[in-house]
Design a protein around this motif. Structure first.
Motif, short mmCIF file in Angstrom:
data_model
loop_
_atom_site.label_atom_id
_atom_site.label_comp_id
_atom_site.label_asym_id
_atom_site.label_seq_id
_atom_site.Cartn_x
_atom_site.Cartn_y
_atom_site.Cartn_z
N GLY A 143 42.57 37.67 31.57
CA GLY A 143 43.72 38.53 31.34
C GLY A 143 43.38 39.93 30.90
N SER A 144 42.09 40.20 30.65
CA SER A 144 41.67 41.53 30.21
C SER A 144 41.24 42.37 31.40
CB SER A 144 40.51 41.42 29.22
OG SER A 144 40.86 40.68 28.08
N ALA A 145 41.32 43.68 31.25
CA ALA A 145 40.77 44.57 32.27
C ALA A 145 39.26 44.47 32.22
CB ALA A 145 41.21 46.01 32.00
N ASN A 296 39.73 48.96 37.61
CA ASN A 296 39.46 47.80 36.76
C ASN A 296 38.45 48.12 35.67
OD1 ASN A 296 39.52 44.97 36.04
ND2 ASN A 296 37.57 44.75 37.10
N GLU A 300 38.86 49.13 31.53
CA GLU A 300 38.06 48.35 30.58
C GLU A 300 37.34 49.28 29.62
OE1 GLU A 300 33.86 45.81 30.59
OE2 GLU A 300 34.86 46.26 32.49
N ASP A 306 45.46 45.90 30.16
CA ASP A 306 44.97 44.57 30.48
C ASP A 306 44.95 44.37 31.99
OD1 ASP A 306 47.66 44.40 31.10
OD2 ASP A 306 48.14 42.97 29.51
N ARG A 307 44.71 43.13 32.43
CA ARG A 307 44.64 42.86 33.86
C ARG A 307 45.97 43.16 34.56
NH1 ARG A 307 41.18 40.55 37.64
NH2 ARG A 307 39.69 41.42 36.18
N GLU A 309 48.00 45.56 33.85
CA GLU A 309 48.04 47.02 34.06
C GLU A 309 47.12 47.41 35.22
OE1 GLU A 309 48.77 51.10 33.72
OE2 GLU A 309 49.89 49.36 32.99
#
Length: 350
Positions: A143-145, A296, A300, A306-307, A309
């Protein structure tokens, strides 16, 4: 007195840095094109070049492309690129070389932010990150960038190919659309799987022939030798390998209506954009369609989302392509020239 230093692709780059490390055997180039919008972001590739001049030229071209890509993607980042010279084809980069490259990145004080590219991986970046914090594309929580940029790049290219099919072919669906994919690594392979689900008719080619055959068997595609893929009668040619493959000769041999793929620097020369346009072939400028990966890893590094976005921004890639195509239609200028003009304005060079 200003000079181009003997490299036609030198474009007022802010810096071109050459590094060697005798203990590890590292030979590397880091080119910084622009930091007008922020730190120069761009991955590092490990590749066997014909000579050092070819490596520097690649770094110059790729770093300029990253300036344009990041600007067009709306990222507060400039453009840079790293290349590490492989001693031979098939060689693997060593942990010691990755550490030495990390120290090279650190020596630039944050002006350049690296990530994985051809010949590199998330694990490579983990080793680089032991020597510098100016690195992205690291493993992240769900779920994170961030993380491997390849699948996100593939998704952006897929959305761009669909937009190009609608624009150039009038196709509301990819079912039955013939797509010839050159290169089926992380990006090309991901694109092929997505298009196969849509019912596209795919033909694949890759320098690693067995890999192409295995993917073709998985998704129901055909395979041809790499030297044949650009000349096939097809609807869309999708370059997803290395750059400079659209030349005077290869453009003359194209039998398609659209060129849309994820490879960087597809046009060998500026004139080749005019040649495509002159033939009435719709072109999706590479640094617009393949921006998913840098979105991506850029978010980060910047900690800006996050993912969800990331994917919201990737979803806007077709809008940016349409902006380029619309201006091309209005002005009569090639899509490549229009995209460059927009990007140059954004980085203050227009």
């Amino acid at each position: 007195m200003l000079t181009d230093w003997g490299f036609p692709d030198f474009d007022d780059h802010e810096g071109v840095h050459l590094f060697t490390d005798r203990d590890s055997g590292l030979s590397a180039v880091i080119a910084i094109h622009s930091t007008k919008l922020g730190p120069a972001a761009g991955g590092v590739r490990f590749w066997n070049y014909a000579d050092s001049k070819a490596a520097i030229t690649d770094a110059l071209r790729l770093s300029r492309g990253m300036s344009y890509k990041n600007a067009m993607a709306g990222l507060p980042m400039g453009g840079g690129k790293g290349v590490v010279l492989a001693p031979r084809q098939g060689a693997a980069i060593t942990p010691a070389q990755l550490e030495a490259f990390g120290r090279a990145v650190e020596s630039l004080g944050g002006r350049y932010v690296t990530a994985e590219d051809v010949g590199m991986s998330e694990n490579s970046m983990k080793i680089v990150a032991t020597q510098t914090r100016h690195v992205s594309g690291l493993p992240v929580a769900a779920g994170s960038a961030g993380g491997d940029p390849g699948p996100v790049t593939a998704m952006g290219v897929y959305l761009g190919v669909k937009a190009a099919a609608k624009r150039g072919l009038g196709a509301d669906s990819m079912r039955g659309v013939r797509v010839s994919i050159q290169g089926v690594g992380s990006v090309g392979g991901g694109l092929a799987r997505l298009l196969a689900k849509d019912g596209a008719v795919l033909t694949l080619a890759d320098i690693h022939g067995e890999h192409a055959k295995a993917l073709a068997a998985e998704i129901g595609a055909a395979v041809v030798p790499t030297e044949e893929i650009l000349g096939l009668e097809t609807d869309i040619v999708s370059p997803n390998a290395l750059g400079a493959i659209l030349t005077e000769a290869s453009i003359a041999a194209l039998r398609c209506k659209v060129v849309a793929g994820g490879a960087n620097n597809q046009l060998a020369t500026r004139a080749d954009g005019h040649r495509l346009h002159g033939r009435g072939i719709l072109y999706a400028p590479d640094y617009v369609i393949n921006a998913g990966g840098i979105i991506n890893v850029g978010l980060e590094y910047l900690g800006l989302g996050d993912r969800a976005e990331v994917m919201a921004r990737v979803d806007k890639i077709p809008e940016r392509l349409i902006e380029v195509w619309d201006e091309s239609d209005r002005t009569g200028d090639p899509e490549s020239e229009v995209a460059d003009r927009i990007a140059q304005r954004l980085i203050g060079r227009g």
